[in-house]
Design a protein around this motif. Structure first.
Motif, mmCIF file in Angstrom:
data_model
loop_
_atom_site.group_PDB
_atom_site.id
_atom_site.type_symbol
_atom_site.label_atom_id
_atom_site.label_comp_id
_atom_site.label_asym_id
_atom_site.label_seq_id
_atom_site.Cartn_x
_atom_site.Cartn_y
_atom_site.Cartn_z
ATOM 1 N N GLU A 6 0.833 -1.208 0.000
ATOM 2 C CA GLU A 6 0.000 0.000 0.000
ATOM 3 C C GLU A 6 0.866 1.256 0.000
ATOM 4 O O GLU A 6 0.540 2.241 -0.679
ATOM 5 C CB GLU A 6 -0.928 -0.012 1.212
ATOM 6 C CG GLU A 6 -2.049 -1.039 1.140
ATOM 7 C CD GLU A 6 -1.652 -2.421 1.642
ATOM 8 O OE1 GLU A 6 -2.530 -3.285 1.756
ATOM 9 O OE2 GLU A 6 -0.445 -2.643 1.903
ATOM 10 N N ILE A 10 0.853 4.256 -2.806
ATOM 11 C CA ILE A 10 0.678 5.674 -2.490
ATOM 12 C C ILE A 10 1.771 6.504 -3.159
ATOM 13 O O ILE A 10 1.506 7.554 -3.763
ATOM 14 C CB ILE A 10 0.696 5.904 -0.966
ATOM 15 C CG1 ILE A 10 -0.509 5.248 -0.290
ATOM 16 C CG2 ILE A 10 0.759 7.402 -0.645
ATOM 17 C CD1 ILE A 10 -1.833 5.895 -0.558
ATOM 18 N N SER A 31 -5.132 7.780 0.080
ATOM 19 C CA SER A 31 -5.073 6.788 1.149
ATOM 20 C C SER A 31 -5.638 5.460 0.688
ATOM 21 O O SER A 31 -6.396 5.393 -0.287
ATOM 22 C CB SER A 31 -5.821 7.270 2.397
ATOM 23 O OG SER A 31 -7.225 7.241 2.192
ATOM 24 N N ILE A 32 -5.241 4.413 1.400
ATOM 25 C CA ILE A 32 -5.727 3.053 1.159
ATOM 26 C C ILE A 32 -6.077 2.446 2.512
ATOM 27 O O ILE A 32 -5.288 2.510 3.456
ATOM 28 C CB ILE A 32 -4.662 2.171 0.477
ATOM 29 C CG1 ILE A 32 -4.214 2.782 -0.849
ATOM 30 C CG2 ILE A 32 -5.185 0.753 0.259
ATOM 31 C CD1 ILE A 32 -3.016 2.071 -1.473
ATOM 32 N N SER A 34 -6.899 -0.989 4.631
ATOM 33 C CA SER A 34 -6.925 -2.445 4.760
ATOM 34 C C SER A 34 -8.005 -2.788 5.773
ATOM 35 O O SER A 34 -7.814 -2.602 6.980
ATOM 36 C CB SER A 34 -5.574 -2.986 5.227
ATOM 37 O OG SER A 34 -5.699 -4.368 5.575
ATOM 38 N N TYR A 84 -14.380 6.178 4.959
ATOM 39 C CA TYR A 84 -14.241 4.747 5.230
ATOM 40 C C TYR A 84 -15.291 4.255 6.223
ATOM 41 O O TYR A 84 -15.750 3.106 6.137
ATOM 42 C CB TYR A 84 -12.838 4.441 5.748
ATOM 43 C CG TYR A 84 -11.740 4.623 4.716
ATOM 44 C CD1 TYR A 84 -11.893 4.133 3.425
ATOM 45 C CD2 TYR A 84 -10.563 5.286 5.034
ATOM 46 C CE1 TYR A 84 -10.901 4.311 2.467
ATOM 47 C CE2 TYR A 84 -9.553 5.457 4.096
ATOM 48 C CZ TYR A 84 -9.727 4.963 2.815
ATOM 49 O OH TYR A 84 -8.745 5.135 1.870
ATOM 50 N N THR A 91 -12.352 1.512 -0.285
ATOM 51 C CA THR A 91 -11.069 1.142 0.315
ATOM 52 C C THR A 91 -9.945 2.062 -0.147
ATOM 53 O O THR A 91 -8.797 1.860 0.242
ATOM 54 C CB THR A 91 -10.681 -0.317 0.013
ATOM 55 O OG1 THR A 91 -10.594 -0.512 -1.396
ATOM 56 C CG2 THR A 91 -11.687 -1.293 0.607
ATOM 57 N N SER A 92 -10.271 3.064 -0.973
ATOM 58 C CA SER A 92 -9.266 4.045 -1.392
ATOM 59 C C SER A 92 -9.925 5.399 -1.619
ATOM 60 O O SER A 92 -11.079 5.471 -2.077
ATOM 61 C CB SER A 92 -8.562 3.612 -2.675
ATOM 62 O OG SER A 92 -7.720 2.509 -2.446
ATOM 63 N N ASP A 165 -10.381 0.234 -4.994
ATOM 64 C CA ASP A 165 -8.927 0.189 -4.861
ATOM 65 C C ASP A 165 -8.379 1.515 -5.374
ATOM 66 O O ASP A 165 -9.131 2.355 -5.878
ATOM 67 C CB ASP A 165 -8.300 -1.022 -5.574
ATOM 68 C CG ASP A 165 -8.587 -1.071 -7.075
ATOM 69 O OD1 ASP A 165 -8.772 0.006 -7.698
ATOM 70 O OD2 ASP A 165 -8.624 -2.170 -7.643
ATOM 71 N N LEU A 166 -7.067 1.703 -5.230
ATOM 72 C CA LEU A 166 -6.498 3.014 -5.565
ATOM 73 C C LEU A 166 -6.561 3.289 -7.056
ATOM 74 O O LEU A 166 -6.791 4.426 -7.476
ATOM 75 C CB LEU A 166 -5.049 3.091 -5.064
ATOM 76 C CG LEU A 166 -4.396 4.475 -5.091
ATOM 77 C CD1 LEU A 166 -5.239 5.504 -4.348
ATOM 78 C CD2 LEU A 166 -2.994 4.417 -4.495
#
Length: 218
Positions: A6, A10, A31-32, A34, A84, A91-92, A165-166
């Motif tokens: 991750e 970034i 940001s990510i 988990s 979040y 998740t991103s 996801d990112l």
């Protein structure tokens, strides 16, 4: 080192923000989350993306407490945490100061369905009311505005895009910047004709399998 992959993402996507013209210097943030580990990797505050290393990326928990990293997390950590918490599908998060999206945000306009690619967000890109950057009020305004959309304009500020996801969040930010430019240029010439609501529903359904090799989408 926690969340190594991750952190690497970034750093890589921070450079993509610059190279794609979606921000400048150290502007914006990424940001990510988990969800398995309940940890978040987020870009640090005030570090130029050209200089940022994986060690600079900050790891925080879901309450925003620093878990690993010497630097301060982004000043916009608050709205990342809020997003979040508000939506299980996110998740991103990618926040940009992209020029055309920000121009529309400074006019306090939403982006309507001027082009079918607005479907990366939904049937429009909504607008969050202005609040000081880094404030709880800004986080509250973003949550109030974004609903189920994947992008939201921040009045007099910029754009936030979210995704599973990112790569997904970044692509949304990039495509919405294109749509913002189209909308700006169309408004400069007249009143653009919008894509109808029923057609946007069709497009949204097609986007569910967008990019899959067994689908014919261009």
């Amino acid at each position: 080192m926690l969340m190594l992959r991750e952190r690497e993402a970034i750093v890589a996507y921070g450079l993509k923000l610059i190279r794609s013209g979606l921000t400048t210097g150290s502007g914006g943030n990424l940001s990510i989350l988990s969800r398995k580990d309940n940890l978040i990797a987020i870009s640090p505050s005030g570090i130029d993306y050209h200089e940022m290393t994986i060690a600079d990326v900050v790891i925080v928990d879901r309450a925003g407490r620093k878990v690993e990293g010497a630097l301060k997390p982004s000043s916009e950590l608050g709205f990342h945490l809020a997003l979040y918490s508000a939506r299980e599908d996110i998740t991103s998060v990618v926040h940009t100061h992209s020029v055309y999206a920000t121009t529309i945000a400074c006019l306090h306009w939403e982006i309507p369905a001027v082009h079918y690619l607005v479907a990366f967000s939904g049937d429009k890109v909504p607008l969050a009311a202005y609040a000081t950057f880094g404030s709880e009020a800004l986080a509250d305004n973003i949550i109030a505005a974004i609903g189920d959309y994947n992008a939201v304009l921040l009045a007099n500020h910029g754009l936030v895009a979210v995704g599973h996801d990112l790569d997904n969040a970044f692509n949304t930010a990039e495509e919405i910047e294109l749509v913002a430019r189209i909308y700006y240029q169309a408004k400069s010439l007249g009143d653009p004709v919008l894509v109808g609501a029923e057609e946007m529903k069709i497009v949204a359904e097609k986007f569910r399998s967008y990019g899959q090799q067994d689908q014919d989408i261009s």
